[in-house]
Design a protein around this motif. Structure first.
Motif, mmCIF file in Angstrom:
data_model
loop_
_atom_site.group_PDB
_atom_site.id
_atom_site.type_symbol
_atom_site.label_atom_id
_atom_site.label_comp_id
_atom_site.label_asym_id
_atom_site.label_seq_id
_atom_site.Cartn_x
_atom_site.Cartn_y
_atom_site.Cartn_z
ATOM 1 N N VAL A 2 44.768 46.461 29.131
ATOM 2 C CA VAL A 2 45.211 45.072 29.111
ATOM 3 C C VAL A 2 44.441 44.300 30.173
ATOM 4 O O VAL A 2 44.410 44.683 31.339
ATOM 5 N N GLN A 3 43.810 43.204 29.743
ATOM 6 C CA GLN A 3 43.059 42.348 30.663
ATOM 7 C C GLN A 3 44.039 41.452 31.410
ATOM 8 O O GLN A 3 44.778 40.698 30.789
ATOM 9 N N ASP A 4 44.069 41.534 32.744
ATOM 10 C CA ASP A 4 45.007 40.747 33.525
ATOM 11 C C ASP A 4 44.321 39.635 34.302
ATOM 12 O O ASP A 4 44.972 38.858 34.959
ATOM 13 N N ARG A 5 42.997 39.584 34.255
ATOM 14 C CA ARG A 5 42.270 38.543 34.988
ATOM 15 C C ARG A 5 41.489 37.688 34.011
ATOM 16 O O ARG A 5 40.854 38.185 33.101
ATOM 17 N N ARG A 6 41.538 36.398 34.261
ATOM 18 C CA ARG A 6 40.786 35.453 33.438
ATOM 19 C C ARG A 6 39.295 35.753 33.602
ATOM 20 O O ARG A 6 38.793 35.846 34.718
ATOM 21 N N PRO A 7 38.575 35.922 32.502
ATOM 22 C CA PRO A 7 37.133 36.171 32.618
ATOM 23 C C PRO A 7 36.411 34.886 33.043
ATOM 24 O O PRO A 7 36.470 33.876 32.348
ATOM 25 N N ILE A 8 35.806 34.919 34.208
ATOM 26 C CA ILE A 8 35.095 33.760 34.750
ATOM 27 C C ILE A 8 33.656 34.185 35.027
ATOM 28 O O ILE A 8 33.410 35.058 35.865
ATOM 29 N N ALA A 9 32.711 33.563 34.335
ATOM 30 C CA ALA A 9 31.295 33.925 34.484
ATOM 31 C C ALA A 9 30.810 33.722 35.913
ATOM 32 O O ALA A 9 29.965 34.480 36.403
ATOM 33 N N SER A 10 31.357 32.728 36.612
ATOM 34 C CA SER A 10 30.920 32.429 37.981
ATOM 35 C C SER A 10 31.174 33.582 38.943
ATOM 36 O O SER A 10 30.533 33.658 39.993
ATOM 37 N N ARG A 11 32.109 34.475 38.600
ATOM 38 C CA ARG A 11 32.357 35.633 39.476
ATOM 39 C C ARG A 11 31.114 36.489 39.643
ATOM 40 O O ARG A 11 30.970 37.190 40.636
ATOM 41 N N ASN A 12 30.232 36.442 38.647
ATOM 42 C CA ASN A 12 29.016 37.253 38.701
ATOM 43 C C ASN A 12 27.832 36.510 39.296
ATOM 44 O O ASN A 12 26.752 37.075 39.401
ATOM 45 N N ALA A 13 28.031 35.259 39.677
ATOM 46 C CA ALA A 13 26.952 34.481 40.275
ATOM 47 C C ALA A 13 26.633 35.031 41.662
ATOM 48 O O ALA A 13 27.529 35.464 42.397
ATOM 49 N N GLY A 14 25.372 34.992 42.015
ATOM 50 C CA GLY A 14 24.941 35.517 43.308
ATOM 51 C C GLY A 14 25.646 34.865 44.476
ATOM 52 O O GLY A 14 26.043 35.536 45.437
ATOM 53 N N TRP A 15 25.816 33.528 44.424
ATOM 54 C CA TRP A 15 26.460 32.827 45.535
ATOM 55 C C TRP A 15 27.912 33.274 45.693
ATOM 56 O O TRP A 15 28.405 33.393 46.816
ATOM 57 N N ALA A 16 28.598 33.517 44.574
ATOM 58 C CA ALA A 16 30.002 33.918 44.627
ATOM 59 C C ALA A 16 30.142 35.327 45.201
ATOM 60 O O ALA A 16 31.026 35.591 46.017
ATOM 61 N N ILE A 17 29.263 36.207 44.780
ATOM 62 C CA ILE A 17 29.292 37.582 45.287
ATOM 63 C C ILE A 17 28.974 37.607 46.776
ATOM 64 O O ILE A 17 29.652 38.280 47.558
ATOM 65 N N ALA A 18 27.952 36.831 47.175
ATOM 66 C CA ALA A 18 27.570 36.787 48.589
ATOM 67 C C ALA A 18 28.681 36.174 49.445
ATOM 68 O O ALA A 18 29.007 36.694 50.521
ATOM 69 N N LEU A 19 29.270 35.079 48.968
ATOM 70 C CA LEU A 19 30.333 34.426 49.720
ATOM 71 C C LEU A 19 31.566 35.318 49.814
ATOM 72 O O LEU A 19 32.195 35.412 50.869
ATOM 73 N N THR A 20 31.893 36.011 48.737
ATOM 74 C CA THR A 20 33.019 36.950 48.757
ATOM 75 C C THR A 20 32.788 38.039 49.797
ATOM 76 O O THR A 20 33.684 38.349 50.588
ATOM 77 N N GLY A 21 31.579 38.599 49.798
ATOM 78 C CA GLY A 21 31.260 39.641 50.770
ATOM 79 C C GLY A 21 31.369 39.151 52.202
ATOM 80 O O GLY A 21 31.915 39.850 53.072
ATOM 81 N N GLU A 22 30.891 37.941 52.451
ATOM 82 C CA GLU A 22 30.942 37.381 53.804
ATOM 83 C C GLU A 22 32.382 37.096 54.232
ATOM 84 O O GLU A 22 32.770 37.391 55.361
ATOM 85 N N LEU A 23 33.171 36.517 53.334
ATOM 86 C CA LEU A 23 34.568 36.237 53.668
ATOM 87 C C LEU A 23 35.338 37.532 53.914
ATOM 88 O O LEU A 23 36.132 37.626 54.858
ATOM 89 N N ALA A 24 35.110 38.534 53.077
ATOM 90 C CA ALA A 24 35.781 39.824 53.254
ATOM 91 C C ALA A 24 35.341 40.488 54.555
ATOM 92 O O ALA A 24 36.174 41.044 55.285
ATOM 93 N N ARG A 25 34.038 40.430 54.855
ATOM 94 C CA ARG A 25 33.521 41.027 56.085
ATOM 95 C C ARG A 25 34.145 40.386 57.317
ATOM 96 O O ARG A 25 34.458 41.048 58.298
ATOM 97 N N ARG A 26 34.379 39.081 57.247
ATOM 98 C CA ARG A 26 34.973 38.355 58.373
ATOM 99 C C ARG A 26 36.495 38.487 58.422
ATOM 100 O O ARG A 26 37.138 37.969 59.329
#
Length: 163
Positions: A2-26
């Motif tokens: 069962v898919q519980d998360r809305r599929p959002i193409a932007s999640r795979n964008a480089g800026w989103a991945i990089a920003l997620t990593g930086e926010l998580a790291r901090r």
């Protein structure tokens, strides 16, 4: 599965991945990101209300200041959408999903919906009742989705296709 998360193409964008990593790291809290998105929409909703101040609402004769307020509100809506995407990505990256996090994910979204829709009603559209009705329907729609999810959805996957 069962898919519980809305599929959002932007999640795979480089800026989103990089920003997620930086926010998580901090160590930035996913809940804080959710609240930040809500605050952005509260400011956007206030800007929409101000577009109607002094002329009783209505779209006629938007002044230069009104156009700036509309642009500001549009930017704040986009900030909210980015925060709405990043809060879940950061929670997953940090491995900190919790029932309280689920509440932080939903409640700021509903407050944001209300702020923007009511702001549109009071300001741009000049129809307060229509703004409140739209906000009520948005919250009701989210409630029905949550109720179906809690009840198990009769074994069906979430449908995020939209209109």
């Amino acid at each position: 599965m069962v898919q519980d998360r809305r599929p959002i193409a932007s999640r795979n964008a480089g800026w989103a991945i990089a920003l997620t990593g930086e926010l998580a790291r901090r160590g930035v809290s996913a809940n804080a990101i959710s609240v930040m998105g809500m605050v952005a929409c509260l400011m956007g909703g206030a800007a929409l209300v101000w577009t109607g101040v002094g002329r009783g609402g209505g779209a006629e004769g938007l002044a230069v200041m009104d156009r700036g307020l509309l642009l500001f509100a549009a930017v704040m809506c986009q900030v909210r959408l980015v925060c709405n995407m990043l809060d879940g990505m950061v929670a997953i990256a940090r491995g900190v999903a919790s029932p309280v996090g689920a509440l932080y994910n939903e409640l700021p979204d509903r407050v944001s919906d209300i702020a923007i829709l009511v702001g549109l009603g009071y300001g741009v559209m000049g129809d307060r009742e229509l703004g409140w009705i739209a906000a009520l329907l948005a919250v009701l729609t989210a409630y029905v989705r949550a109720a179906v999810k809690v009840s198990g959805g009769a074994g069906m996957a979430q449908d995020f296709c939209g209109p």
